[in-house]
Design a protein around this motif. Structure first.
Motif, mmCIF file in Angstrom:
data_model
loop_
_atom_site.group_PDB
_atom_site.id
_atom_site.type_symbol
_atom_site.label_atom_id
_atom_site.label_comp_id
_atom_site.label_asym_id
_atom_site.label_seq_id
_atom_site.Cartn_x
_atom_site.Cartn_y
_atom_site.Cartn_z
ATOM 1 N N SER A 17 0.673 -1.121 -0.021
ATOM 2 C CA SER A 17 -0.212 0.236 -0.040
ATOM 3 C C SER A 17 0.964 1.129 -0.344
ATOM 4 N N ARG A 19 0.244 5.913 0.110
ATOM 5 C CA ARG A 19 -1.175 6.818 -0.044
ATOM 6 C C ARG A 19 0.174 8.437 0.040
ATOM 7 N N SER A 21 -0.354 12.690 -1.039
ATOM 8 C CA SER A 21 -1.259 13.423 -0.777
ATOM 9 C C SER A 21 -0.472 14.510 -1.947
ATOM 10 N N ALA A 80 -6.118 13.552 -0.691
ATOM 11 C CA ALA A 80 -5.299 11.640 -0.655
ATOM 12 C C ALA A 80 -6.048 11.201 -1.625
ATOM 13 N N GLN A 82 -5.651 6.775 -1.572
ATOM 14 C CA GLN A 82 -4.780 5.522 -1.285
ATOM 15 C C GLN A 82 -5.007 4.432 -1.508
ATOM 16 N N ASN A 84 -3.919 0.811 -2.322
ATOM 17 C CA ASN A 84 -3.790 -0.851 -1.793
ATOM 18 C C ASN A 84 -3.945 -1.571 -2.841
#
Length: 125
Positions: A17, A19, A21, A80, A82, A84
């Motif tokens: 994963s 993330r 921003s 953001a 995210q 996965n």
């Protein structure tokens, strides 16, 4: 002028994963439609995810549905992404994009006038 600054890219193994921003200019935040795009070497820029100015509406490319989640934080003027269950085919430069309302449906790069500098995501098998 809208300024966008991305962060959070990197290298990860498949299944991992990350993330991302993106911080946008404070005074324009509430009027901005926001999206993430990506571009792999030798390929066209591809829309990944979209969020409306209110955050009430989101949309995703079929290739990332169920794996990626876009969100925005009005207190921080941040959007953001995210990511996965990353796959090697997710490897690309990821760009944050913005356009003034009204927001357009879909993920067409031509709608967005403001772009960040990009952040690299590399997924190894």
């Amino acid at each position: 002028e809208v300024q966008l600054v991305e962060s959070g890219g990197g290298s990860v193994q498949a299944g991992g994963s990350l993330r991302l921003s993106c911080v946008a200019s404070r005074y324009t935040w509430s009027s901005l439609c926001m999206a993430w795009f990506r571009q792999a070497p030798g390929k066209e820029r591809e829309g990944v995810a979209f969020v409306s100015s209110s955050g009430a509406s989101v949309d995703y490319a079929d290739s990332v549905k169920g794996r990626f989640t876009i969100s925005r934080d009005s207190a921080e003027n941040t959007v953001a992404l995210q990511m996965n269950s990353l796959k090697p085919e997710d490897t690309a430069m990821y760009y944050c994009a913005a356009a003034y309302t009204p927001c357009a449906p879909g993920l067409s790069a031509s709608f967005y006038h403001y772009w960040g500098q990009g952040t690299q995501v590399t997924v190894s098998s």
